[in-house]
Write a protein that holds these residues in place. Structure first.
Motif, PDB file in Angstrom:
ATOM      1  N   TRP A  56       0.902  -1.252  -0.042  1.00 23.36           N
ATOM      2  CA  TRP A  56      -0.152   0.000   0.031  1.00 23.36           C
ATOM      3  C   TRP A  56       0.903   1.267  -0.048  1.00 23.36           C
ATOM      4  O   TRP A  56       1.578   1.331   1.005  1.00 23.36           O
ATOM      5  N   ASP A 115      -1.083   8.363  -0.799  1.00 21.95           N
ATOM      6  CA  ASP A 115      -1.199   9.691  -1.875  1.00 21.95           C
ATOM      7  C   ASP A 115       0.224  10.408  -1.969  1.00 21.95           C
ATOM      8  O   ASP A 115       0.556  10.723  -2.963  1.00 21.95           O
ATOM      9  N   ASP A 143      -6.667  -3.101  -9.708  1.00 21.90           N
ATOM     10  CA  ASP A 143      -6.014  -2.811  -8.653  1.00 21.90           C
ATOM     11  C   ASP A 143      -5.643  -4.183  -7.925  1.00 21.90           C
ATOM     12  O   ASP A 143      -6.356  -5.266  -8.114  1.00 21.90           O
ATOM     13  N   ARG A 186      -2.639  -0.225  -5.117  1.00 19.32           N
ATOM     14  CA  ARG A 186      -2.942   1.110  -6.146  1.00 19.32           C
ATOM     15  C   ARG A 186      -2.313   0.918  -7.359  1.00 19.32           C
ATOM     16  O   ARG A 186      -1.805   1.986  -7.992  1.00 19.32           O
ATOM     17  N   LEU A 246      -3.476   3.562 -10.704  1.00 21.71           N
ATOM     18  CA  LEU A 246      -2.686   4.838 -10.300  1.00 21.71           C
ATOM     19  C   LEU A 246      -1.226   4.786 -10.706  1.00 21.71           C
ATOM     20  O   LEU A 246      -0.682   5.566 -11.308  1.00 21.71           O
TER      21      LEU A 246
END
Length: 355
Positions: free
Chosen positions: A214, A217, A250, A258, A261
């Protein structure tokens, strides 16, 4: 719960979910025959020895000389309970010490020890200290968070997880060992960038991540910013631990979570080379180790435990890694067998850069 009972529970769980955390499977199998209680030494400040950072070398005289040469070592799994892992790391360092070509840095891409505990880091420190090595740079894998599975008596205890420990402590231990402010960081050598990404949480903080990677951001924004600096066509090398899931999805446990992205961030940069570990797959077992997407994606093997397609450690004497050389217009990636210091013809790629 006793160590033996915990091992049986974990092995059963891994069979049910088809997990690929192969280092843990191997460790748990060996631990059945190991002492029932692990005596943890009092935690002492640990740090990797700091080799002198070499000065940037002058530009090559001709295009036949590499701009940068480095070694990638994945899944060391250093453990006092599995002497083979220590033996294999020493074999890799022995090879690097007398290598036939330049090695300007060594990248350790996760699962540095089996548990990420003080004993494991102490053993890793002991091995590193015995060698004069190029600068070392590392990121975190899932095993680097495993100290939460060990209770105060030193036994595996799923019933009391996190056993008074936190993911934050695991990150702090890793960061202090390598002198980092965050678990991810950038390295620049000879004008070329290497980006070391790390998973930022495990099951104590985010139970849903399982054994997956993980990224916050903040880390993904940092990755985007770092890549945006490179509009000159030069290659950028990105190190992760867990592999990517299939394109368009994902990930979850055992993969980069993620992933949509992540791929979107990399899409504008065709000269990005991504390297992962985690699978431990032998370069000689027919498994796919290179995938061409909008970027170049490589699966490394393992230093500590090389596995067959059934995730069994058949080749107990094997210890493998990747050697990368960067030229003006192409990049070569070659598989190395450290145990006998030979190149692996099954892992040999020469990739032209996009202009």
């Amino acid at each position: 719960m006793s160590r033996r009972a915990f091992i049986r529970w974990m092995l059963g769980l891994f069979v049910m979910i088809g997990a690929a955390t192969t280092g843990l499977i191997y460790l748990l199998q060996r631990s059945v025959n190991s002492q029932s209680v692990v005596k943890h030494a009092a935690e002492q400040p640990l740090a990797a020895p700091k080799p002198e950072t070499p000065e940037s070398k002058p530009a090559p005289i001709n295009d036949k000389e590499p701009l940068l040469s480095f070694m990638i070592l994945s899944d060391l799994h250093v453990s006092v309970y599995d002497p083979d892992t220590i033996k294999h790391l020493k074999e890799a360092f022995d090879d690097i010490k007398q290598f036939e070509s330049p090695v300007e840095t060594v990248l350790l891409t996760g699962d540095l020890t089996d548990f990420g505990d003080p004993d494991g880091y102490r053993e890793l420190q002991k091995v590193i200290s015995a060698y004069k090595l190029p600068p070392l740079h590392a990121n975190m894998g899932n095993h680097d968070y495993y100290d939460i599975w060990i209770d105060k008596k030193g036994a595996f205890n799923k019933d009391t997880v996190p056993n008074g420990k936190t993911d934050w402590q695991a990150r702090e231990r890793f960061q202090k060992f390598f002198g980092l402010q965050k678990p991810y960081h950038a390295v620049e050598i000879n004008g070329l960038s290497i980006l070391m990404l790390s998973q930022e949480a495990y099951v104590q903080e985010k139970p849903e991540v399982g054994e997956g990677a993980w990224y916050s951001d903040e880390q993904l924004d940092w990755l985007k910013t770092e890549l945006a600096k490179h509009k000159d066509g030069k290659p950028v090398f990105v190190m992760v631990h867990q592999p990517l899931p299939p394109i368009g999805s994902d990930g979850g446990s055992h993969t980069l979570i993620r992933a949509k992205l992540f791929r979107e961030i990399l899409k504008p940069h065709p000269n990005v080379f991504v390297f992962c570990g985690h699978r431990h797959q032998d370069f000689q077992n027919g498994t796919e180790h290179y995938v061409k997407e909008t970027f170049h994606f490589f699966h490394n093997s393992s230093v500590g435990r090389v596995l067959n397609r059934n995730f069994q450690n058949e080749g107990k004497n094997k210890s493998q890694g990747l050697y990368v050389q960067v030229y003006k217009d192409h990049v070569t990636v070659r598989g190395r067998e450290f145990s006998n210091r030979t190149w692996l013809k099954e892992a040999d790629w020469n990739l032209k850069l996009t202009k």
